[in-house]
Motif scaffolding. Structure first.
Motif, PDB file in Angstrom:
ATOM      1  N   ASN A 170       0.845  -1.071   0.126  1.00 30.34           N
ATOM      2  CA  ASN A 170       0.081  -0.071   0.072  1.00 30.34           C
ATOM      3  C   ASN A 170       0.805   1.183   0.134  1.00 30.34           C
ATOM      4  O   ASN A 170       0.326   2.377   0.443  1.00 30.34           O
ATOM      5  CB  ASN A 170      -1.024  -0.061   1.157  1.00 30.34           C
ATOM      6  CG  ASN A 170      -2.160   0.825   0.906  1.00 30.34           C
ATOM      7  OD1 ASN A 170      -2.467   1.093  -0.149  1.00 30.34           O
ATOM      8  ND2 ASN A 170      -2.750   1.557   1.992  1.00 30.34           N
ATOM      9  N   GLU A 172       2.956   4.673   0.013  1.00 28.82           N
ATOM     10  CA  GLU A 172       3.207   5.466   1.008  1.00 28.82           C
ATOM     11  C   GLU A 172       2.252   5.719   2.324  1.00 28.82           C
ATOM     12  O   GLU A 172       2.622   6.097   2.993  1.00 28.82           O
ATOM     13  CB  GLU A 172       3.058   6.878   0.170  1.00 28.82           C
ATOM     14  CG  GLU A 172       2.705   8.011   0.942  1.00 28.82           C
ATOM     15  CD  GLU A 172       3.738   9.133   1.282  1.00 28.82           C
ATOM     16  OE1 GLU A 172       4.839   8.642   1.122  1.00 28.82           O
ATOM     17  OE2 GLU A 172       3.632  10.050   1.963  1.00 28.82           O
ATOM     18  N   ASN A 173       0.994   5.332   1.879  1.00 31.69           N
ATOM     19  CA  ASN A 173       0.018   5.395   2.847  1.00 31.69           C
ATOM     20  C   ASN A 173       0.221   4.327   4.220  1.00 31.69           C
ATOM     21  O   ASN A 173      -0.454   4.664   4.975  1.00 31.69           O
ATOM     22  CB  ASN A 173      -1.510   5.238   2.195  1.00 31.69           C
ATOM     23  CG  ASN A 173      -2.031   6.307   1.686  1.00 31.69           C
ATOM     24  OD1 ASN A 173      -1.174   7.214   1.454  1.00 31.69           O
ATOM     25  ND2 ASN A 173      -3.191   6.433   1.004  1.00 31.69           N
ATOM     26  N   THR A 176      -2.672  -0.710   5.881  1.00 29.72           N
ATOM     27  CA  THR A 176      -3.927  -0.255   6.899  1.00 29.72           C
ATOM     28  C   THR A 176      -4.888  -1.548   7.132  1.00 29.72           C
ATOM     29  O   THR A 176      -5.587  -1.164   7.877  1.00 29.72           O
ATOM     30  CB  THR A 176      -4.689   0.727   6.306  1.00 29.72           C
ATOM     31  OG1 THR A 176      -4.958   0.518   4.896  1.00 29.72           O
ATOM     32  CG2 THR A 176      -4.071   2.222   6.323  1.00 29.72           C
ATOM     33  N   GLY A 279       0.305  -1.649  16.940  1.00 32.50           N
ATOM     34  CA  GLY A 279      -0.356  -0.590  16.378  1.00 32.50           C
ATOM     35  C   GLY A 279      -1.394  -0.742  15.366  1.00 32.50           C
ATOM     36  O   GLY A 279      -1.937  -0.035  15.044  1.00 32.50           O
ATOM     37  N   TYR A 281      -0.979  -1.128  12.512  1.00 28.92           N
ATOM     38  CA  TYR A 281      -0.759  -0.404  11.083  1.00 28.92           C
ATOM     39  C   TYR A 281       0.817  -0.652  10.934  1.00 28.92           C
ATOM     40  O   TYR A 281       1.708  -0.591  11.847  1.00 28.92           O
ATOM     41  CB  TYR A 281      -1.048   0.901  11.421  1.00 28.92           C
ATOM     42  CG  TYR A 281      -0.643   2.039  10.279  1.00 28.92           C
ATOM     43  CD1 TYR A 281      -1.203   2.140   9.040  1.00 28.92           C
ATOM     44  CD2 TYR A 281       0.364   2.924  10.739  1.00 28.92           C
ATOM     45  CE1 TYR A 281      -1.008   2.996   8.254  1.00 28.92           C
ATOM     46  CE2 TYR A 281       0.759   3.958   9.882  1.00 28.92           C
ATOM     47  CZ  TYR A 281       0.042   3.984   8.588  1.00 28.92           C
ATOM     48  OH  TYR A 281       0.595   4.721   7.700  1.00 28.92           O
ATOM     49  N   PRO A 283       3.642   1.550   9.072  1.00 32.02           N
ATOM     50  CA  PRO A 283       3.973   2.847   8.488  1.00 32.02           C
ATOM     51  C   PRO A 283       5.295   2.623   7.482  1.00 32.02           C
ATOM     52  O   PRO A 283       6.016   1.547   7.806  1.00 32.02           O
ATOM     53  CB  PRO A 283       4.387   3.837   9.400  1.00 32.02           C
ATOM     54  CG  PRO A 283       4.831   3.015  10.551  1.00 32.02           C
ATOM     55  CD  PRO A 283       3.996   1.756  10.473  1.00 32.02           C
ATOM     56  N   VAL A 284       5.144   3.245   6.193  1.00 33.88           N
ATOM     57  CA  VAL A 284       6.347   2.861   5.317  1.00 33.88           C
ATOM     58  C   VAL A 284       7.604   3.664   5.955  1.00 33.88           C
ATOM     59  O   VAL A 284       8.856   2.957   5.623  1.00 33.88           O
ATOM     60  CB  VAL A 284       6.056   3.565   3.763  1.00 33.88           C
ATOM     61  CG1 VAL A 284       6.103   4.896   3.813  1.00 33.88           C
ATOM     62  CG2 VAL A 284       6.829   2.903   3.052  1.00 33.88           C
ATOM     63  N   GLU A 285       7.519   4.438   6.682  1.00 33.77           N
ATOM     64  CA  GLU A 285       8.770   4.915   7.344  1.00 33.77           C
ATOM     65  C   GLU A 285       9.377   3.676   8.172  1.00 33.77           C
ATOM     66  O   GLU A 285      10.596   4.112   8.693  1.00 33.77           O
ATOM     67  CB  GLU A 285       8.343   6.100   8.261  1.00 33.77           C
ATOM     68  CG  GLU A 285       8.019   7.464   7.620  1.00 33.77           C
ATOM     69  CD  GLU A 285       6.705   7.369   7.194  1.00 33.77           C
ATOM     70  OE1 GLU A 285       5.873   6.476   7.299  1.00 33.77           O
ATOM     71  OE2 GLU A 285       6.143   8.366   6.675  1.00 33.77           O
TER      72      GLU A 285
ATOM     73  N   ALA C   2      -5.315  -3.916  19.156  1.00 39.18           N
ATOM     74  CA  ALA C   2      -4.474  -3.193  20.368  1.00 39.18           C
ATOM     75  C   ALA C   2      -5.178  -2.069  20.853  1.00 39.18           C
ATOM     76  O   ALA C   2      -5.603  -1.192  19.979  1.00 39.18           O
ATOM     77  CB  ALA C   2      -2.968  -2.973  19.778  1.00 39.18           C
ATOM     78  N   SER C 124       4.133   9.282   9.198  1.00 37.01           N
ATOM     79  CA  SER C 124       3.156   8.697   9.898  1.00 37.01           C
ATOM     80  C   SER C 124       3.270   7.796  11.032  1.00 37.01           C
ATOM     81  O   SER C 124       2.362   7.787  11.819  1.00 37.01           O
ATOM     82  CB  SER C 124       2.510   7.519   8.761  1.00 37.01           C
ATOM     83  OG  SER C 124       3.222   7.202   7.786  1.00 37.01           O
ATOM     84  N   ARG C 128       1.503   9.013  14.717  1.00 38.37           N
ATOM     85  CA  ARG C 128       0.755   7.952  15.284  1.00 38.37           C
ATOM     86  C   ARG C 128       1.430   7.897  16.664  1.00 38.37           C
ATOM     87  O   ARG C 128       0.550   7.682  17.865  1.00 38.37           O
ATOM     88  CB  ARG C 128       0.924   6.370  14.688  1.00 38.37           C
ATOM     89  CG  ARG C 128      -0.309   6.396  13.817  1.00 38.37           C
ATOM     90  CD  ARG C 128      -0.188   5.149  12.917  1.00 38.37           C
ATOM     91  NE  ARG C 128      -0.690   3.823  14.067  1.00 38.37           N
ATOM     92  CZ  ARG C 128      -1.787   3.196  13.664  1.00 38.37           C
ATOM     93  NH1 ARG C 128      -2.606   3.622  12.732  1.00 38.37           N
ATOM     94  NH2 ARG C 128      -2.106   2.326  14.618  1.00 38.37           N
ATOM     95  N   ALA C 150      -0.912  10.369   3.770  1.00 40.12           N
ATOM     96  CA  ALA C 150      -0.456   9.185   4.623  1.00 40.12           C
ATOM     97  C   ALA C 150      -0.558   9.560   6.159  1.00 40.12           C
ATOM     98  O   ALA C 150      -1.220   8.344   7.111  1.00 40.12           O
ATOM     99  CB  ALA C 150       0.839   8.835   4.509  1.00 40.12           C
ATOM    100  N   TYR C 220       1.922   6.540  -6.067  1.00 34.90           N
ATOM    101  CA  TYR C 220       1.346   6.119  -4.742  1.00 34.90           C
ATOM    102  C   TYR C 220      -0.159   6.424  -4.805  1.00 34.90           C
ATOM    103  O   TYR C 220      -0.714   7.048  -6.017  1.00 34.90           O
ATOM    104  CB  TYR C 220       1.839   6.713  -3.470  1.00 34.90           C
ATOM    105  CG  TYR C 220       1.857   8.094  -3.059  1.00 34.90           C
ATOM    106  CD1 TYR C 220       2.447   9.012  -3.672  1.00 34.90           C
ATOM    107  CD2 TYR C 220       0.956   8.399  -2.045  1.00 34.90           C
ATOM    108  CE1 TYR C 220       2.176  10.471  -3.458  1.00 34.90           C
ATOM    109  CE2 TYR C 220       0.911   9.655  -1.540  1.00 34.90           C
ATOM    110  CZ  TYR C 220       1.456  10.531  -2.390  1.00 34.90           C
ATOM    111  OH  TYR C 220       1.268  11.758  -1.871  1.00 34.90           O
ATOM    112  N   LEU C 249       8.024   8.228  -5.605  1.00 35.56           N
ATOM    113  CA  LEU C 249       8.174   9.392  -4.540  1.00 35.56           C
ATOM    114  C   LEU C 249       9.473   9.397  -4.185  1.00 35.56           C
ATOM    115  O   LEU C 249      10.346   8.635  -4.035  1.00 35.56           O
ATOM    116  CB  LEU C 249       7.434   8.708  -3.153  1.00 35.56           C
ATOM    117  CG  LEU C 249       5.958   8.990  -3.344  1.00 35.56           C
ATOM    118  CD1 LEU C 249       5.397   8.260  -1.826  1.00 35.56           C
ATOM    119  CD2 LEU C 249       5.769  10.464  -3.214  1.00 35.56           C
TER     120      LEU C 249
END
Lengths: 377, 320, 452
Positions: A170, A172-173, A176, A279, A281, A283-285, C2, C124, C128, C150, C220, C249
């Motif tokens: 998915n 950059e987002n 999810t 979490g 989720y 994140p791509v980071e 969670a 992101s 969070r 994002a 994206y 990107l």
């Protein structure tokens, strides 16, 4: 793990390490179980002190989800230190294992099973495979090149997830579709517990998520203690002390380095998978080089080469990042302060926070020949 | 569009993209080769070069960060581009000297990992300092259409029509030309001067050079200074191509490391070949499979490592 | 899932007992002063605990999660100014609060408004972490923020899990109210789909029919949906697409892509890039002289982008969230009181979104007569309003996407740009010409999650 090749060099490995240290290891070997027990107690008390205790928790401003997150990063740091602290290899690409396991566990939960236990197993397995491949390529060049190459391949994983593989990740987002199920949802033996959602409150400890993360933390500490006390651990230390001598006594240094890399990737994988359970989720980071940089900073700040140091480093880092830096007067400067403190630690206090704590403790208590070595474990 | 013109376009694009990496990588490579010092803060030198170049060339409006809070809404000298191209490398050369003296030298005897950690920390400090001063946003390093230095006047902006290739921005030809001239200068410096002799010998075997009684402190200082100055110029040139913000230092560092790994440590020719290869890989993947363009350069590095661990032009002895 | 926030912490217990006490008192005063209007002002007794409900103490806390560092820092700081102003007006009156009949200017439901802030860094993961602290420790009832799709999607997902309201600020991706929509998230900003719809008629009218266009898009979900909607609506107006190319990107150097575009024989070039990528690609296009032979269109503009691209935006069409030059009562008054508060500063589009979203939540809570999230959500769903300066609007029930007008703008030349003024408004495309049905487009993929 105790295969023939590992058994043989035990004596040689021992001779490489200074004799004083060997005797210490023998003593500590007996207390292996007590280290684990101590960890379990600390893990059990921590959330109460951090979140619920009168006065202390109000001062600390802690909260439950941060307590779980600190343990998760603690596992990551524990594994990272296995590589940096015990073989001297500095990886700048551990985001690949943390993030890779996170994606693996997340995608697994969305398409196969949301059982937290299976998610962690699958994520860790993926991280191990990835560590084996990346380790094989990065260890082609030793020393300084290793850091550069791990950094580069970590970034490659990030760009892979960002663009070509975005059908899976998915992009950059972030991913999810994570669906975390109940704790023992797939085990018949735990039928009575199988409908426990992770957010069910538990007195003192907080919730089942924390218990789950805490139990795995204790297991990880036990595993690391075991590894360090096994012949493997001694060889790792021998490699750090003097790589050439280790190879002269007939050890296949390259193979042990790869093994250390894979092991540390496995712990990163456990932590990364737990991060997703925590979490829901991805994140791509989590694959970006900054994640690798964070684990380097945590480990070094905490104190390389000791087991407690990196975990303390993770705790302090996350605490400052999430609680202290929320103060708007500090917020714009905290990364700069972090950088300065980091540089100061490298230049002046290579043993990190835990080392300083150890030194202070030594100064307070009456100096005896034993105390100096305690900081080492 | 014919195949020939397509190939010509790819070639030109590749050269221009590779040029920046070549400039950064040469410094990294000679410092690593001669001093055996890994400089993760080399990107920070690029960052310093970019902001200095921006401030010398133009007057910018600062709307965020401490400078704005202190009342410096408008900063910069607005002297034009050519002065920046001359002044910036001189200043960054000085920064390089300071860095060798006060950062690198005390760490020559420390383990490699300590050098990496220290310079990594330093890179964070520089990046954050710029973020606090100028804010995190991007600045527009727009080149003036013309620039002049005394009698010399140059047309910098605007498109130009070339045979075969078609229309391209004239500035990109300058980028390639500037890089070529600098590379040639450094090459001459290393190949044909006494300083270069020490550098080359140091790359082969630093211990032996020291044993032979060559006083190596000053050449070391020079190597660091020259490497830094090149990163500074790369910053000025790169700044005009891409948006300027505090993160660019680290952004440029990773591909530059790849260039060093591909080309071989300590080899200027290697850095040039590595840079061009990476540039060409990027530009040809853009034409064929754009999704893979960022990943492609890492795959290239992996393949070269597996087949030739010392890099394309690196010598066997250098590889530890 | 969670969920750490609902653990029985000591504070939770304090919260429960405190809230019960407060509720009792509030119920009493409600009966005395309001005459029981709407079932008693702050009477929380009717609803079970959910997420951070009931509100503890005499203050209700909001969380403002904006980028204070990183490439969107300047945008985030402007949002924060607007959030602070909104809180000030909610507590003490002033601004739009005076004109909104739902709002009293004396807090919300007899509680003063407090806030905490976080720095997302346009990351992101970090966003969070910050949101998690706001929910777990600060017991916020509502989080607002964004500046990147994002980040908005990541935080919105967390809010749904923890049953805390999320009022999205700047997020333009179709996914926010499409594939990744949530029951607890509401978006005032329009999306990529609507941008295509709004731009096509204006741009084709300006440049003529039968043009050929070439698209570059960020690889994206936002870039993809943006390019898809540009293709759909420009082809509907009679243009034809020559090619459409994805750019990864974080690409720094767009020259390779741009030279492919320049030699494609197209008459127009669409740069579906946002933020840094947008500034880089636009700058590259101008430097390569593409604007001399082609018409360039930049579907979504923002201020940092315009700043970074400088004079390159001259004459280039695009859309913005809101602009201070929009001439109607709410917009003019917002520009005025924002400027009065902050030394004549001109508010940006995201600032208007931030201010509006905070007031929207407050008004919905007042209408619901409680902070109980499902009731507040019901008040927002299907809400009709016209007080944000974007003509008549509806917060649609099926996907929580505001149905609103979209401002189409054109970049000003460098000489006419001033601080806070980068665009000229060409047209405000009314919502009647925009949007899609609930079962179509992005909304077809939306499945809003449970109320509880």
């Amino acid at each position: 793990m105790n295969d023939e090749t590992a058994e043989q060099p035990t004596g040689d490995g021992g001779s490489v390490v200074e004799s004083g240290r060997v005797s210490m290891w023998e003593r500590v070997g007996d207390s292996e179980r007590s280290v684990v027990a101590l960890t379990a107690i600390v893990v059990a008390i921590f959330p109460w002190l951090f979140v619920r205790a009168p006065v202390i928790s109000d001062l600390l401003q802690g909260y439950q989800s941060l307590a779980s997150l600190i343990l998760i990063w603690g596992i990551f740091a524990l594994g990272f230190n296995l590589l940096l602290g015990y073989t001297g290899l500095l990886s700048f690409g551990h985001a690949a294992f943390w993030g890779g396991a996170a994606y693996a566990a997340g995608i697994f939960s969305a398409s196969v099973s949301g059982s937290p236990i299976l998610m962690v197993l699958f994520g860790t397995l993926f991280a191990v495979l990835l560590a084996w491949i990346l380790g094989f390529v990065s260890l082609r060049r030793g020393g300084i090149y290793f850091s550069i190459l791990t950094l580069a391949f970590g970034q490659m994983a990030y760009y892979l997830a960002l663009s070509p593989l975005q059908g899976l990740t998915n992009g950059e987002n972030g991913f999810t579709d994570v669906t975390v199920g109940n704790l023992f949802g797939f085990l018949d033996a735990f039928a009575a517990f199988e409908s426990i959602p992770l957010n069910t409150p538990v007195p003192l400890l907080g919730d089942w998520l924390y218990i789950f993360v805490g139990a795995i933390t204790v297991l990880c500490v036990a595993a690391v203690v075991r590894i360090l006390h096994s012949p493997y651990g001694l060889v790792f230390k021998a490699i750090r002390e003097n790589e050439q001598r280790a190879s002269f006594v007939g050890l296949n240094v390259w193979r042990y380095k790869l093994m250390a890399f894979i092991l540390s990737g496995a712990f990163a994988g456990v932590a990364g998978s737990l991060f997703v359970v925590h979490g829901s989720y991805v994140p791509v980071e989590s694959l970006y080089w900054t994640t690798s940089g964070e684990i380097v900073i945590m480990t070094v700040l905490g104190g390389v080469g000791s087991m407690v140091g990196p975990m303390v480093g993770a705790g302090v880092y996350l605490y400052v990042e999430n609680v202290v830096s929320a103060n708007s007067a500090i917020q714009p400067y905290w990364h700069l302060i972090l950088g300065l403190v980091f540089v100061a630690v490298i230049a002046l206090f290579p043993e990190g926070i835990w080392g300083i704590v150890g030194r202070l403790r030594d100064m307070i208590s009456t100096p005896s020949p034993d105390t100096e070595q305690e900081g080492d474990n | 569009m014919s195949i020939v013109s397509q190939l010509a376009t790819i070639l030109l694009n590749g050269l221009q993209q590779g040029a920046i990496y070549v400039l950064v990588a040469i410094g990294l490579s000679i410092i690593l080769g001669t001093l055996k010092f890994v400089n993760f803060a080399h990107g920070a030198l690029y960052l310093i070069g970019t902001y200095l170049g921006l401030l010398i060339t133009l007057t910018i409006r600062v709307s965020d960060g401490k400078l704005a809070e202190w009342g410096f809404g408008q900063v910069g000298l607005g002297w034009g581009f050519l002065p920046a191209l001359i002044i910036v490398p001189i200043i960054v050369f000085g920064v390089g000297l300071l860095m060798e003296r006060f950062v690198a030298r005390p760490f020559y005897d420390r383990p490699d990992t300590d050098q990496i950690l220290l310079t990594f920390g330093l890179a964070i400090v520089v990046q954050e300092a710029f973020k606090i001063l100028f804010g995190g946003q991007s600045y527009n390093f727009a080149r003036p259409a013309r620039t002049s230095l005394g009698p010399l006047e140059l047309q910098l902006s605007g498109p130009i029509s070339l045979p075969v290739v078609g229309t391209i921005g004239i500035w990109r030809l300058y980028v390639i030309a500037i890089t070529a001239v600098l590379v040639a200068l450094v090459y001459l410096l290393i190949e044909y001067t006494d300083f270069g002799l020490v550098v080359r010998a140091g790359t082969r075997d630093a211990e032996m050079v020291r044993l032979l009684g060559v006083k190596i402190t000053r050449p070391y200082l020079m190597v660091f200074g020259v490497g830094a100055a090149l990163a500074g110029i790369a910053g000025v040139v790169g700044g005009t191509l891409y948006a300027v913000n505090p993160n660019i230092g680290m952004d440029v560092l990773v591909p530059s490391f790849l260039v060093v790994v591909i080309g071989g440590v300590g080899s200027i020719r290697g850095a040039v070949v590595g840079g061009i290869l990476i540039g060409l890989t990027l530009s040809s993947l853009v034409a064929v499979a754009p999704q893979w363009s960022q990943v492609g350069i890492y795959v290239l590095a992996a393949i070269i490592l597996l087949t030739r661990p010392q890099g394309l032009l690196g010598s066997e002895e250098v590889a530890p | 899932m969670a969920n750490d926030g609902t653990g029985q912490t000591r504070r939770d217990v304090v919260k429960m007992t405190g809230a019960a006490g407060v509720a009792g008192i509030a119920g009493l005063t409600g009966c005395l002063s309001d005459g029981g209007g709407g079932g008693g002002g702050g009477n929380n007794g009717d609803y079970p605990a959910l997420g951070n409900f009931p509100v503890q103490g005499d203050k209700v806390t909001f969380g403002f999660n904006v980028p204070q560092s990183g490439p969107y820092a300047s945008e985030g700081k402007d949002e924060l100014r607007a959030y602070k102003l909104a809180v000030k007006h909610l507590n003490n009156g002033g601004g739009w609060v005076d004109n909104w009949e739902d709002l009293s200017g004396d807090g919300i439901l007899d509680k003063q408004v407090d806030y905490v802030t976080g720095d997302t860094g346009t990351d992101s993961d970090q966003a969070r972490k910050q949101a998690s602290r706001m929910i777990s420790r600060d017991n916020v009832m509502m989080i607002s923020g964004g500046s990147s799709s994002a980040v908005a999607i990541a935080v919105q997902g967390l809010c749904q899990q923890k049953k805390v309201m999320f009022m999205a600020c700047l997020t333009h991706s179709n996914d926010t109210t499409g594939k990744d929509c949530e029951r607890y998230g509401f978006r005032e900003m329009f999306n990529a789909y609507m941008t295509g719809q709004a731009l096509a008629p204006v741009v084709t009218k300006e440049y003529g029919k039968d043009l050929k266009f070439y698209q570059l898009y960020a690889d994206y979900s936002w870039g993809k949906t943006q390019q898809a909607s540009m293709k759909q609506f420009f082809e509907k107006e009679g243009w034809t697409q020559v090619n459409s190319v994805a750019t990864p990107l974080g690409t720094k150097d767009y020259n390779s892509y741009l030279s492919e575009a320049a030699n494609s024989g197209a008459d127009a070039l669409f740069l579906n890039h946002y933020g840094l990528d947008g500034a880089n690609s636009l700058k590259g296009a101008i430097q390569a002289g593409l604007d001399q032979n082609m018409e360039i269109v930049m579907p979504l503009y923002n201020r940092p982008m315009a700043q970074a691209a400088g004079g390159a935006i001259e004459g280039i069409y695009g859309t913005v969230a809101w602009d201070s030059q929009i001439d109607n009562e709410p917009s003019n008054s917002f520009t005025k009181f924002f400027g009065q508060e902050y030394n004549g500063r001109v508010p940006s589009g995201p600032a208007q979104l931030a201010y509006a979203q905070t007031l929207q939540y407050a008004a919905a809570a007042e209408r619901a007569g409680t902070f109980y999230p499902p009731e507040v959500i019901k008040q927002l769903e299907g809400h009709e309003y016209s007080n944000l300066g974007m003509e008549q609007e509806t917060m649609r029930k099926c996907d929580h996407q505001a149905q609103r007008a979209v401002p189409v703008v054109k970049g000003l030349p460098k000489s006419e740009q001033k601080s806070g003024k980068y665009f000229e408004i060409v047209q405000i495309t009314s919502r009647d010409k925009l949007g899609y049905e609930c079962g179509q487009g992005p909304a077809a993929e939306c499945d809003l999650g449970p109320y509880k």
